[in-house]
Design a protein around this motif. Sequence first.
Motif, mmCIF file in Angstrom:
data_model
loop_
_atom_site.group_PDB
_atom_site.id
_atom_site.type_symbol
_atom_site.label_atom_id
_atom_site.label_comp_id
_atom_site.label_asym_id
_atom_site.label_seq_id
_atom_site.Cartn_x
_atom_site.Cartn_y
_atom_site.Cartn_z
ATOM 1 N N GLU A 5 -7.815 9.342 10.155
ATOM 2 C CA GLU A 5 -6.534 8.656 10.192
ATOM 3 C C GLU A 5 -6.615 7.304 9.500
ATOM 4 N N ARG A 6 -7.691 6.568 9.710
ATOM 5 C CA ARG A 6 -7.764 5.234 9.143
ATOM 6 C C ARG A 6 -8.380 5.176 7.744
ATOM 7 N N THR A 8 -7.290 7.491 5.449
ATOM 8 C CA THR A 8 -6.317 8.212 4.637
ATOM 9 C C THR A 8 -5.508 7.234 3.802
ATOM 10 N N ARG A 10 -2.473 5.780 1.956
ATOM 11 C CA ARG A 10 -1.023 5.907 2.093
ATOM 12 C C ARG A 10 -0.274 5.267 0.922
ATOM 13 N N ARG A 11 -0.774 4.179 0.423
ATOM 14 C CA ARG A 11 -0.162 3.546 -0.742
ATOM 15 C C ARG A 11 -1.015 3.895 -1.958
ATOM 16 N N PRO A 13 -2.013 6.984 -2.979
ATOM 17 C CA PRO A 13 -3.109 7.855 -2.529
ATOM 18 C C PRO A 13 -3.893 8.494 -3.661
#
Length: 220
Positions: A5-6, A8, A10-11, A13
Amino acid sequence: MAPTERTTGRRYPERVTHDREAAYAILDEALVAHVGFTTDDGPVVIPTLHARDGDRLLLHGSAHGRAMASMGSGIEVCVTVTLLDGLILGRASSHHSGSYRCVMLYGRATVIEDVRERTELLNRIVEGIVPGRLTGPNAARPAGPDEAVHTAVLSLPIEEFSVKVRAGFARDEPKDDGVEAWAGHVPFRLVAGSPVPDAITGTRFPGPDLATLRGVHPGA
């Protein structure tokens, strides 16, 4: 390595990878790691020289300092290692950026308790930064167990990590194509100057081979 989760992205990618060899290449080239952890007084980030030993990252510092004691207690730490490869200049201010390669690593560090192993690893850190420094002619004296007791070594497994790379040119918009300003990439590299001997050394011994220094290019 599967993302967590941490780790991954997101901006952007598309700039993120979890390739282990890519992470190792950055860790092996960089000289400085920034280590973040939480204390009773709040968050702390410290810079330190590091070395990679297989699938673990080696961190070191004073055995009597707060940083090593805190991180060695088993708390979560976050390590970032960044290579700044240049500046990216666009036609619009909002599209200026940096060209970089970065590793972010999460985990819990363990203390190397065995003094013999700690001594060996401290010497390995030196050799990893300045190859040949402790071997061959005119070698420096390696650290001994009596010195290693004053320096802590932490082992952080390279398990939960991400790699982010930004390269190329600015993401200028078509509306700025007519702006009459230079745009492109200004490359950086870490360059070593001429070695300066101390008063005892003088001219008796040759300086280190700048071509072998980790992450450093010989000066012009």
